[in-house]
Design a protein around this motif. Structure first.
Motif, PDB file in Angstrom:
ATOM      1  N   ALA A  41      36.236  36.407  32.088  1.00  0.00           N
ATOM      2  CA  ALA A  41      35.674  37.830  32.392  1.00  0.00           C
ATOM      3  C   ALA A  41      36.287  38.758  31.317  1.00  0.00           C
ATOM      4  CB  ALA A  41      36.354  38.313  33.790  1.00  0.00           C
ATOM      5  N   ILE A  42      37.631  38.708  30.818  1.00  0.00           N
ATOM      6  CA  ILE A  42      38.430  39.409  29.651  1.00  0.00           C
ATOM      7  C   ILE A  42      37.916  39.082  28.341  1.00  0.00           C
ATOM      8  CG2 ILE A  42      40.461  39.934  28.865  1.00  0.00           C
ATOM      9  CD1 ILE A  42      41.891  39.147  31.493  1.00  0.00           C
ATOM     10  N   PHE A  43      37.765  37.515  28.064  1.00  0.00           N
ATOM     11  CA  PHE A  43      37.839  37.345  26.516  1.00  0.00           C
ATOM     12  C   PHE A  43      36.138  37.161  26.430  1.00  0.00           C
ATOM     13  CE2 PHE A  43      42.045  36.129  27.529  1.00  0.00           C
ATOM     14  CZ  PHE A  43      42.771  37.121  26.678  1.00  0.00           C
ATOM     15  N   VAL A  44      35.380  36.869  27.252  1.00  0.00           N
ATOM     16  CA  VAL A  44      33.982  36.403  27.022  1.00  0.00           C
ATOM     17  C   VAL A  44      32.890  37.835  27.536  1.00  0.00           C
ATOM     18  CG1 VAL A  44      31.930  35.089  27.350  1.00  0.00           C
ATOM     19  CG2 VAL A  44      34.326  34.025  27.276  1.00  0.00           C
ATOM     20  N   ASN A  45      33.581  38.275  28.472  1.00  0.00           N
ATOM     21  CA  ASN A  45      32.636  39.439  29.093  1.00  0.00           C
ATOM     22  C   ASN A  45      33.212  40.519  28.539  1.00  0.00           C
ATOM     23  OD1 ASN A  45      32.696  37.778  32.418  1.00  0.00           O
ATOM     24  ND2 ASN A  45      31.343  37.247  30.421  1.00  0.00           N
ATOM     25  N   GLY A  46      34.518  40.633  28.225  1.00  0.00           N
ATOM     26  CA  GLY A  46      34.859  41.897  27.539  1.00  0.00           C
ATOM     27  C   GLY A  46      35.394  42.972  28.624  1.00  0.00           C
ATOM     28  N   LEU A  47      35.836  42.478  29.859  1.00  0.00           N
ATOM     29  CA  LEU A  47      36.222  43.443  31.036  1.00  0.00           C
ATOM     30  C   LEU A  47      37.784  43.597  30.687  1.00  0.00           C
ATOM     31  CD1 LEU A  47      34.146  42.192  33.977  1.00  0.00           C
ATOM     32  CD2 LEU A  47      33.640  43.746  32.246  1.00  0.00           C
ATOM     33  N   PRO A  48      38.309  44.683  31.101  1.00  0.00           N
ATOM     34  CA  PRO A  48      39.650  45.195  31.369  1.00  0.00           C
ATOM     35  C   PRO A  48      40.186  43.904  32.483  1.00  0.00           C
ATOM     36  CG  PRO A  48      38.386  47.108  31.715  1.00  0.00           C
ATOM     37  CD  PRO A  48      37.465  45.969  31.893  1.00  0.00           C
ATOM     38  N   SER A  49      41.569  43.676  32.323  1.00  0.00           N
ATOM     39  CA  SER A  49      42.184  42.613  33.116  1.00  0.00           C
ATOM     40  C   SER A  49      42.234  43.044  34.446  1.00  0.00           C
ATOM     41  CB  SER A  49      43.516  42.315  32.566  1.00  0.00           C
ATOM     42  OG  SER A  49      44.418  43.439  32.552  1.00  0.00           O
ATOM     43  N   SER A  50      42.310  44.620  34.763  1.00  0.00           N
ATOM     44  CA  SER A  50      42.688  44.895  36.102  1.00  0.00           C
ATOM     45  C   SER A  50      41.182  44.713  37.035  1.00  0.00           C
ATOM     46  CB  SER A  50      42.927  46.280  36.081  1.00  0.00           C
ATOM     47  OG  SER A  50      41.762  46.918  35.352  1.00  0.00           O
ATOM     48  N   ARG A  51      40.176  44.707  36.165  1.00  0.00           N
ATOM     49  CA  ARG A  51      38.751  44.733  36.939  1.00  0.00           C
ATOM     50  C   ARG A  51      38.423  43.273  37.015  1.00  0.00           C
ATOM     51  NH1 ARG A  51      32.905  47.628  34.728  1.00  0.00           N
ATOM     52  NH2 ARG A  51      31.888  46.880  36.715  1.00  0.00           N
ATOM     53  N   ALA A  52      38.690  42.394  36.027  1.00  0.00           N
ATOM     54  CA  ALA A  52      38.585  40.967  36.149  1.00  0.00           C
ATOM     55  C   ALA A  52      39.241  40.426  37.389  1.00  0.00           C
ATOM     56  CB  ALA A  52      38.942  40.533  34.626  1.00  0.00           C
ATOM     57  N   ARG A  53      40.399  41.014  37.546  1.00  0.00           N
ATOM     58  CA  ARG A  53      41.149  40.449  39.113  1.00  0.00           C
ATOM     59  C   ARG A  53      40.605  40.801  40.071  1.00  0.00           C
ATOM     60  NH1 ARG A  53      45.195  37.455  40.868  1.00  0.00           N
ATOM     61  NH2 ARG A  53      46.576  38.466  42.400  1.00  0.00           N
ATOM     62  N   ASP A  54      40.435  42.364  40.066  1.00  0.00           N
ATOM     63  CA  ASP A  54      40.080  42.974  41.244  1.00  0.00           C
ATOM     64  C   ASP A  54      38.766  42.662  41.763  1.00  0.00           C
ATOM     65  OD1 ASP A  54      42.611  44.173  41.409  1.00  0.00           O
ATOM     66  OD2 ASP A  54      41.566  45.993  40.727  1.00  0.00           O
ATOM     67  N   GLU A  55      37.749  42.535  40.696  1.00  0.00           N
ATOM     68  CA  GLU A  55      36.262  42.316  41.169  1.00  0.00           C
ATOM     69  C   GLU A  55      35.910  40.690  40.878  1.00  0.00           C
ATOM     70  OE1 GLU A  55      33.425  44.615  39.151  1.00  0.00           O
ATOM     71  OE2 GLU A  55      34.301  46.455  39.644  1.00  0.00           O
ATOM     72  N   ASP A  56      36.207  40.173  39.917  1.00  0.00           N
ATOM     73  CA  ASP A  56      35.773  38.670  39.594  1.00  0.00           C
ATOM     74  C   ASP A  56      36.463  37.757  40.370  1.00  0.00           C
ATOM     75  OD1 ASP A  56      33.784  38.828  36.807  1.00  0.00           O
ATOM     76  OD2 ASP A  56      34.919  40.647  37.118  1.00  0.00           O
ATOM     77  N   VAL A  57      37.670  38.022  40.526  1.00  0.00           N
ATOM     78  CA  VAL A  57      38.498  37.110  41.324  1.00  0.00           C
ATOM     79  C   VAL A  57      38.455  37.235  42.733  1.00  0.00           C
ATOM     80  CG1 VAL A  57      40.767  35.872  41.483  1.00  0.00           C
ATOM     81  CG2 VAL A  57      39.896  36.384  39.178  1.00  0.00           C
ATOM     82  N   LEU A  58      38.871  38.580  43.129  1.00  0.00           N
ATOM     83  CA  LEU A  58      39.315  38.862  44.425  1.00  0.00           C
ATOM     84  C   LEU A  58      38.205  39.566  45.390  1.00  0.00           C
ATOM     85  CD1 LEU A  58      43.348  40.532  43.829  1.00  0.00           C
ATOM     86  CD2 LEU A  58      42.527  38.003  44.386  1.00  0.00           C
ATOM     87  N   ALA A  59      37.584  40.062  44.791  1.00  0.00           N
ATOM     88  CA  ALA A  59      36.743  40.867  45.574  1.00  0.00           C
ATOM     89  C   ALA A  59      35.426  40.007  46.740  1.00  0.00           C
ATOM     90  CB  ALA A  59      35.583  41.600  44.689  1.00  0.00           C
ATOM     91  N   ASP A  60      35.954  40.280  47.968  1.00  0.00           N
ATOM     92  CA  ASP A  60      35.164  39.481  48.890  1.00  0.00           C
ATOM     93  C   ASP A  60      35.392  38.144  48.894  1.00  0.00           C
ATOM     94  OD1 ASP A  60      34.123  41.907  50.007  1.00  0.00           O
ATOM     95  OD2 ASP A  60      32.311  41.700  48.717  1.00  0.00           O
ATOM     96  N   ASN A  61      36.444  37.552  48.363  1.00  0.00           N
ATOM     97  CA  ASN A  61      36.856  36.081  48.314  1.00  0.00           C
ATOM     98  C   ASN A  61      37.841  36.035  49.321  1.00  0.00           C
ATOM     99  OD1 ASN A  61      35.335  34.315  46.825  1.00  0.00           O
ATOM    100  ND2 ASN A  61      36.310  35.028  44.667  1.00  0.00           N
ATOM    101  N   ASN A  62      38.238  34.426  49.208  1.00  0.00           N
ATOM    102  CA  ASN A  62      39.360  33.988  50.001  1.00  0.00           C
ATOM    103  C   ASN A  62      40.653  34.947  49.831  1.00  0.00           C
ATOM    104  OD1 ASN A  62      41.539  32.601  51.512  1.00  0.00           O
ATOM    105  ND2 ASN A  62      40.254  30.783  51.415  1.00  0.00           N
ATOM    106  N   ALA A  63      41.295  35.449  50.976  1.00  0.00           N
ATOM    107  CA  ALA A  63      42.336  36.515  50.891  1.00  0.00           C
ATOM    108  C   ALA A  63      43.578  35.627  50.230  1.00  0.00           C
ATOM    109  CB  ALA A  63      42.700  36.932  52.227  1.00  0.00           C
ATOM    110  N   LEU A  64      43.513  34.534  50.411  1.00  0.00           N
ATOM    111  CA  LEU A  64      44.996  33.615  49.938  1.00  0.00           C
ATOM    112  C   LEU A  64      45.013  33.678  48.395  1.00  0.00           C
ATOM    113  CD1 LEU A  64      44.585  30.493  52.103  1.00  0.00           C
ATOM    114  CD2 LEU A  64      46.400  32.182  52.051  1.00  0.00           C
ATOM    115  N   LEU A  65      43.888  33.905  47.723  1.00  0.00           N
ATOM    116  CA  LEU A  65      43.649  34.047  46.273  1.00  0.00           C
ATOM    117  C   LEU A  65      44.845  35.268  45.466  1.00  0.00           C
ATOM    118  CD1 LEU A  65      40.186  33.633  45.319  1.00  0.00           C
ATOM    119  CD2 LEU A  65      41.837  32.203  44.542  1.00  0.00           C
ATOM    120  N   SER A  66      44.888  36.201  46.621  1.00  0.00           N
ATOM    121  CA  SER A  66      45.859  37.310  46.426  1.00  0.00           C
ATOM    122  C   SER A  66      47.130  36.854  46.261  1.00  0.00           C
ATOM    123  CB  SER A  66      46.002  38.114  47.526  1.00  0.00           C
ATOM    124  OG  SER A  66      46.209  37.921  48.765  1.00  0.00           O
ATOM    125  N   LEU A  67      47.415  35.519  46.677  1.00  0.00           N
ATOM    126  CA  LEU A  67      48.808  34.961  46.478  1.00  0.00           C
ATOM    127  C   LEU A  67      49.198  34.429  45.071  1.00  0.00           C
ATOM    128  CD1 LEU A  67      49.365  33.307  50.103  1.00  0.00           C
ATOM    129  CD2 LEU A  67      49.897  35.485  49.443  1.00  0.00           C
TER     130      LEU A  67
END
Length: 486
Positions: A41-67
């Motif tokens: 998300a950051i180095f291929v898609n060019g997204l900010p790291s905060s958006r990459a984590r909040d949307e691409d990784v965490l959004a509507d995904n398993n809550a355990l990923l927040s750990l």
């Protein structure tokens, strides 16, 4: 008192079991998933790291990923992730190959030292034209507004890009905030359809045997009486190989999750799976089939450098897909099931190539009959919804007997689709001369109805007797419905 004590001890044991399960099974997957997805998300898609984590990784995904804790190294273009200091995984960005998982810094160095040098691709922009007079502009704009909108207060649809080609030219495109026409975006399983195209190119250039011949996998051919040695390219493309494989993204122990985020070699893991059914007998959609085909292309290519150049030289360069990249596993095999990125315009070029029966700029890139083969069901399943690594209908819109569900929107009979996780789609409708791309991060099925979206657009356009043979090329021409960032 004894009951209370038993309940207390039971609660403690359950808690310990959950903690143990997290560190043994979930943490390795979570760390690898977080590192890989954020890196791309950051180095291929060019997204900010905060958006990459909040949307691409965490959004509507398993809550355990927040750990999972992630660290981004912008200078060295790596992402590391771990669970409380344990199960640490890395992902490293490399030009032309995107992001790859790694175990440690030494592994990162080895991957960087093995990065191939690939000549840059000259972009071939698509033409942009005005909307045809017979198409209701207001109705189309309403559809585009709706697909970019959120149905509720909390974002769940997250459409990032929509693009429509009509007769080979862009008539409308929309992008979310922070996304542009130059932003490569992941296609997930749309990559499977692109790998079909790579095989079609190889077939056209005489680089592989007939698709009904047994697939070339050294491990299978080397063992006496191995039933897998009889599996054909066609059976893998049609998801009828009979290989045992579980395709569940929500189960951390499933084959697809282990293959993509835990095993060192995605292709090797898929090749190692055993036979469950006779080849050709049962349809079972699975990502392992695509990565077995990736291994086959490696065996057919001779050298590693030739293999790694296949998608670029056979497909991306002729179409001018400058943004396109297919990522590899740590062993250097393309993850042909899942990890391609491209701009909406470059994704659309794949669809336009099929709309033009495999011809581009007057040159035949795919064999005659390849598009018909790809967009037709297996002979033993005439009512099927799957062709050869392309969908012939939208899964989930039919009942257990394979009949269309009542009340669903109608789609043109000749439509076929490349579909991917998180709501990615590439729709090809020859009778309408339409190619429709929709990309986003949509993890809840109810947040976006792809069938209605494609149906509503196609209904605005007239039927055409024969498919267009336009060859998209030239400078962009801005029009009234042109690029938008709303």
């Amino acid at each position: 008192m004894q009951l209370i004590k038993a309940i207390f001890i039971g609660t403690i044991l359950i808690g310990l079991s959950v903690v143990a399960a997290f560190f043994i099974w979930l943490a390795p997957v979570g760390a690898a998933y977080s590192a890989k997805i954020m890196c791309s998300a950051i180095f291929v898609n060019g997204l900010p790291s905060s958006r990459a984590r909040d949307e691409d990784v965490l959004a509507d995904n398993n809550a355990l990923l927040s750990l999972i804790t992630t660290n981004v190294d912008l200078r060295n273009q790596t992402v590391s992730a771990h669970a409380f200091g344990f199960r640490k995984r890395f992902a490293v960005y490399r030009p032309n190959l995107g992001c790859t998982l790694a175990d440690d810094q030494a592994h990162i160095a080895r991957l960087r030292n093995s990065t191939p040098v690939i000549k840059p691709i000259a972009a071939k922009p698509l033409l942009t034209t005005s909307l045809p007079a017979e198409v209701d502009r207001r109705a189309l704009n309403n559809i585009l507004f709706d697909v970019m909108d959120e149905p509720g207060v909390r974002p769940e649809r997250r459409t990032r890009a929509v693009l429509i080609l009509y007769r080979g030219k862009v008539i409308a495109e929309r992008y979310a905030d922070g996304i542009t026409a130059q932003t490569p975006l992941p296609g997930w399983s749309m990559t499977k359809s692109v790998w079909n195209t790579v095989l079609g190119r190889m077939q056209n250039e005489g680089m592989m045997p007939d698709i009904h011949d047994p697939v070339l996998i050294n491990e299978w051919q080397a063992q006496t009486n191995d039933p897998r040695a009889a599996i054909t390219y066609d059976q893998l493309l049609r998801m009828r190989s009979g290989i045992e494989f579980s395709e569940s993204y929500w189960n951390p122990l499933s084959d697809v999750v282990q293959m993509l985020f835990v095993q060192p070699a995605a292709a090797g893991y898929a090749v190692s799976k055993q036979q469950e059914h006779s080849p050709g007998e049962v349809f079972a959609y699975n990502s392992g089939a695509s990565n077995i085909l990736s291994a086959a292309v490696r065996n057919l290519s001779g050298s590693r450098s030739t293999y790694l150049a296949r998608p670029t030289e056979l497909l991306f360069r002729p179409l001018g897909m400058k943004s396109a990249v297919i990522e590899t596993d740590p062993e250097g095999y393309f993850i042909a099931s899942s990890f391609m990125h491209a701009t909406a315009r470059d994704w659309a070029k794949i669809g336009q190539l099929y709309l033009q029966d495999g011809v581009w700029e007057g040159q035949r890139l795919l064999p005659e009959g390849w598009v018909d083969y790809t967009s037709s069901p297996d002979e033993s399943d005439p009512d099927g919804i799957y062709g050869a690594h392309w969908w012939l209908d939208l899964p989930g819109d039919r009942d257990d007997e394979g009949n269309p569900r009542n009340g669903i929107a109608e789609l043109p009979d000749d439509a076929f689709f490349a579909l991917g996780h998180d709501g990615q789609s590439l729709s090809v409708i020859p009778s309408k001369e339409l190619v429709i791309v929709r990309l986003g991060v949509t993890r809840k099925r109810e947040a976006f109805n792809l069938r209605n979206f494609v149906s509503d657009i196609s209904n605005l356009f007239p039927d055409t007797p024969t498919a267009s043979q336009n060859s998209p090329d030239g400078e962009d021409i801005q029009d009234a419905t042109g690029p938008s960032t709303d």
